[in-house]
Design a protein around this motif. Structure first.
Motif, PDB file in Angstrom:
ATOM      1  N   VAL A   1      -2.746  -3.552  -6.669  1.00 16.28           N
ATOM      2  CA  VAL A   1      -3.341  -4.881  -6.871  1.00 16.28           C
ATOM      3  C   VAL A   1      -2.707  -5.896  -5.920  1.00 16.28           C
ATOM      4  CG1 VAL A   1      -3.584  -6.772  -8.527  1.00 16.28           C
ATOM      5  CG2 VAL A   1      -4.031  -4.420  -9.244  1.00 16.28           C
ATOM      6  N   LEU A   2      -1.402  -5.817  -5.747  1.00 16.28           N
ATOM      7  CA  LEU A   2      -0.721  -6.726  -4.816  1.00 16.28           C
ATOM      8  C   LEU A   2      -1.171  -6.489  -3.380  1.00 16.28           C
ATOM      9  CD1 LEU A   2       2.879  -6.691  -6.303  1.00 16.28           C
ATOM     10  CD2 LEU A   2       1.228  -8.573  -6.364  1.00 16.28           C
ATOM     11  N   ALA A   3      -1.426  -5.238  -3.016  1.00 13.79           N
ATOM     12  CA  ALA A   3      -1.903  -4.934  -1.665  1.00 13.79           C
ATOM     13  C   ALA A   3      -3.272  -5.551  -1.436  1.00 13.79           C
ATOM     14  CB  ALA A   3      -1.964  -3.421  -1.458  1.00 13.79           C
ATOM     15  N   VAL A   4      -4.155  -5.448  -2.424  1.00  8.83           N
ATOM     16  CA  VAL A   4      -5.490  -6.046  -2.302  1.00  8.83           C
ATOM     17  C   VAL A   4      -5.382  -7.565  -2.201  1.00  8.83           C
ATOM     18  CG1 VAL A   4      -7.676  -6.407  -3.501  1.00  8.83           C
ATOM     19  CG2 VAL A   4      -6.660  -4.136  -3.431  1.00  8.83           C
ATOM     20  N   ALA A   5      -4.544  -8.158  -3.019  1.00 10.12           N
ATOM     21  CA  ALA A   5      -4.373  -9.613  -2.978  1.00 10.12           C
ATOM     22  C   ALA A   5      -3.836 -10.068  -1.623  1.00 10.12           C
ATOM     23  CB  ALA A   5      -3.426 -10.061  -4.090  1.00 10.12           C
TER      24      ALA A   5
ATOM     25  N   LYS B   1       0.830  -1.206   0.000  1.00  8.66           N
ATOM     26  CA  LYS B   1       0.000   0.000   0.000  1.00  8.66           C
ATOM     27  C   LYS B   1       0.864   1.256   0.000  1.00  8.66           C
ATOM     28  CE  LYS B   1      -3.658   2.337   2.467  1.00  8.66           C
ATOM     29  NZ  LYS B   1      -4.371   2.509   3.701  1.00  8.66           N
ATOM     30  N   GLU B   2       1.934   1.251   0.784  1.00  9.25           N
ATOM     31  CA  GLU B   2       2.840   2.407   0.819  1.00  9.25           C
ATOM     32  C   GLU B   2       3.428   2.677  -0.556  1.00  9.25           C
ATOM     33  OE1 GLU B   2       5.760   1.489   3.776  1.00  9.25           O
ATOM     34  OE2 GLU B   2       4.380   1.840   5.437  1.00  9.25           O
ATOM     35  N   ARG B   3       3.819   1.619  -1.247  1.00 10.32           N
ATOM     36  CA  ARG B   3       4.404   1.781  -2.579  1.00 10.32           C
ATOM     37  C   ARG B   3       3.347   2.237  -3.585  1.00 10.32           C
ATOM     38  NH1 ARG B   3       9.199  -2.563  -3.132  1.00 10.32           N
ATOM     39  NH2 ARG B   3      10.043  -2.215  -1.060  1.00 10.32           N
TER      40      ARG B   3
ATOM     41  N   GLY C   1       3.819   8.797  -4.785  1.00 10.73           N
ATOM     42  CA  GLY C   1       3.646   9.600  -5.988  1.00 10.73           C
ATOM     43  C   GLY C   1       4.876   9.697  -6.872  1.00 10.73           C
ATOM     44  N   ALA C   2       6.031   9.320  -6.350  1.00 10.27           N
ATOM     45  CA  ALA C   2       7.261   9.370  -7.139  1.00 10.27           C
ATOM     46  C   ALA C   2       7.374   8.197  -8.106  1.00 10.27           C
ATOM     47  CB  ALA C   2       8.475   9.391  -6.207  1.00 10.27           C
TER      48      ALA C   2
END
Length: 55
Positions: free
Chosen positions: A37-41, A19-21, A25-26
């Motif tokens: 998508v990886l955070a949701v998974a 989520k942090e990644r 914004g950079a």
């Protein structure tokens, strides 16, 4: 080729890291989308694990 093998990038292991990644914004937009998508998974995997424990 020289002897040193290329280093692998750090892979986020926890949903909050993904989520942090995703919120960074950079990073390019497509990369942020992949991290989201990886955070949701990862969150869904944690929910499934918790549900299995309660049964």
């Amino acid at each position: 080729m020289t002897g040193a093998a290329p280093q692998r990038p750090h892979a986020a292991a926890e949903p909050h890291e993904c989520k942090e990644r995703a919120e960074d914004g950079a990073r390019p937009g497509t990369e942020r989308l992949v991290w989201a998508v990886l955070a949701v998974a990862a969150e869904l995997a944690a929910i499934r694990r918790d549900l299995r424990r309660t049964r």
